[in-house]
Design a protein around this motif. Structure first.
Motif, PDB file in Angstrom:
ATOM      1  N   MET A  85       0.826  -1.208   0.000  1.00 34.62           N
ATOM      2  CA  MET A  85       0.000   0.000   0.000  1.00 34.62           C
ATOM      3  C   MET A  85       0.861   1.261   0.000  1.00 34.62           C
ATOM      4  N   SER A  86       2.002   1.211   0.672  1.00 36.53           N
ATOM      5  CA  SER A  86       2.910   2.357   0.685  1.00 36.53           C
ATOM      6  C   SER A  86       3.535   2.583  -0.686  1.00 36.53           C
ATOM      7  N   VAL A  87       3.841   1.518  -1.388  1.00 36.58           N
ATOM      8  CA  VAL A  87       4.364   1.650  -2.751  1.00 36.58           C
ATOM      9  C   VAL A  87       3.305   2.289  -3.651  1.00 36.58           C
ATOM     10  N   GLU A  88       2.056   1.926  -3.444  1.00 41.79           N
ATOM     11  CA  GLU A  88       0.975   2.539  -4.212  1.00 41.79           C
ATOM     12  C   GLU A  88       0.862   4.037  -3.926  1.00 41.79           C
ATOM     13  N   LEU A  89       1.061   4.429  -2.672  1.00 43.40           N
ATOM     14  CA  LEU A  89       1.063   5.857  -2.341  1.00 43.40           C
ATOM     15  C   LEU A  89       2.174   6.591  -3.084  1.00 43.40           C
ATOM     16  N   MET A  90       3.337   5.971  -3.169  1.00 49.29           N
ATOM     17  CA  MET A  90       4.450   6.605  -3.866  1.00 49.29           C
ATOM     18  C   MET A  90       4.162   6.727  -5.365  1.00 49.29           C
ATOM     19  N   LEU A  91       3.547   5.713  -5.944  1.00 52.80           N
ATOM     20  CA  LEU A  91       3.184   5.790  -7.364  1.00 52.80           C
ATOM     21  C   LEU A  91       2.115   6.852  -7.610  1.00 52.80           C
ATOM     22  N   ASN A  92       1.177   6.979  -6.697  1.00 54.44           N
ATOM     23  CA  ASN A  92       0.151   8.012  -6.848  1.00 54.44           C
ATOM     24  C   ASN A  92       0.734   9.411  -6.712  1.00 54.44           C
ATOM     25  N   ALA A  93       1.756   9.575  -5.893  1.00 54.36           N
ATOM     26  CA  ALA A  93       2.432  10.871  -5.805  1.00 54.36           C
ATOM     27  C   ALA A  93       3.117  11.212  -7.125  1.00 54.36           C
ATOM     28  N   ALA A 143      -1.309  -4.038 -12.202  1.00 51.69           N
ATOM     29  CA  ALA A 143      -0.693  -5.356 -12.390  1.00 51.69           C
ATOM     30  C   ALA A 143       0.235  -5.690 -11.224  1.00 51.69           C
ATOM     31  N   GLU A 144       0.975  -4.697 -10.755  1.00 52.68           N
ATOM     32  CA  GLU A 144       1.907  -4.910  -9.642  1.00 52.68           C
ATOM     33  C   GLU A 144       1.167  -5.293  -8.374  1.00 52.68           C
ATOM     34  N   ILE A 145       0.066  -4.630  -8.087  1.00 56.28           N
ATOM     35  CA  ILE A 145      -0.656  -4.940  -6.858  1.00 56.28           C
ATOM     36  C   ILE A 145      -1.347  -6.297  -6.963  1.00 56.28           C
ATOM     37  N   GLY A 146      -1.788  -6.671  -8.147  1.00 55.39           N
ATOM     38  CA  GLY A 146      -2.405  -7.991  -8.317  1.00 55.39           C
ATOM     39  C   GLY A 146      -1.403  -9.108  -8.107  1.00 55.39           C
ATOM     40  N   ILE A 147      -0.238  -8.997  -8.720  1.00 57.19           N
ATOM     41  CA  ILE A 147       0.791 -10.021  -8.565  1.00 57.19           C
ATOM     42  C   ILE A 147       1.355  -9.995  -7.147  1.00 57.19           C
ATOM     43  N   GLY A 148       1.540  -8.801  -6.599  1.00 61.54           N
ATOM     44  CA  GLY A 148       2.068  -8.687  -5.242  1.00 61.54           C
ATOM     45  C   GLY A 148       1.148  -9.306  -4.206  1.00 61.54           C
ATOM     46  N   LEU A 149      -0.140  -9.065  -4.332  1.00 61.24           N
ATOM     47  CA  LEU A 149      -1.089  -9.669  -3.385  1.00 61.24           C
ATOM     48  C   LEU A 149      -1.148 -11.178  -3.531  1.00 61.24           C
TER      49      LEU A 149
END
Length: 125
Positions: free
Chosen positions: A32-40, A72-78
């Motif tokens: 989730m933190s990586v997603e925050l960084m990508l959204n920034a 795709a990253e969050i799907g594979i990561g989860l």
């Protein structure tokens, strides 16, 4: 629109995500933190695209590609985190380090299933 407002917001989001990656031990919270960084980064792309008045809207197009890659990253990561949780029983990043470091079980350890030694017979007294 001033460029400073979205840039400061993006910097705060990125710093929050960076703190989450460095401080959290749960793998799902790290994702989730990586997603925050990508959204920034996406916020910066769109803000600079609007500020520069780009006729091709390259920042917005790149943002769409980034969103697709993030999905795709969050799907594979989860999926990986769920499989690790099923096999190990934890999603704690510190406890999973022995897997990454190539920790081999000691064959001389009693009770180890990979032991090649045979157990000594009990001596009756």
């Amino acid at each position: 629109m001033h460029l400073a407002y979205p840039a400061v917001l993006a910097a705060l989001l990125f710093c929050t995500g960076l703190y989450g990656v460095l401080a959290r031990r749960n793998a799902i919270l790290v994702l989730m933190s990586v997603e925050l960084m990508l959204n920034a980064a996406n916020l910066n792309l769109v803000a600079f695209d609007v500020w520069l008045r780009d006729t091709l809207h390259a920042g917005q197009a790149l943002t769409l590609f980034t969103i697709a890659i993030a999905a795709a990253e969050i799907g594979i990561g989860l999926a990986i985190v769920l499989m690790v949780y099923r096999n190990r029983g934890t999603s704690d990043v510190d406890r999973l380090r022995d897997t990454a470091e190539g920790h081999e079980p000691d064959p001389d350890t009693p009770g180890d299933s990979t032991s090649t030694r045979t157990a000594r017979p009990e001596v009756a007294a």
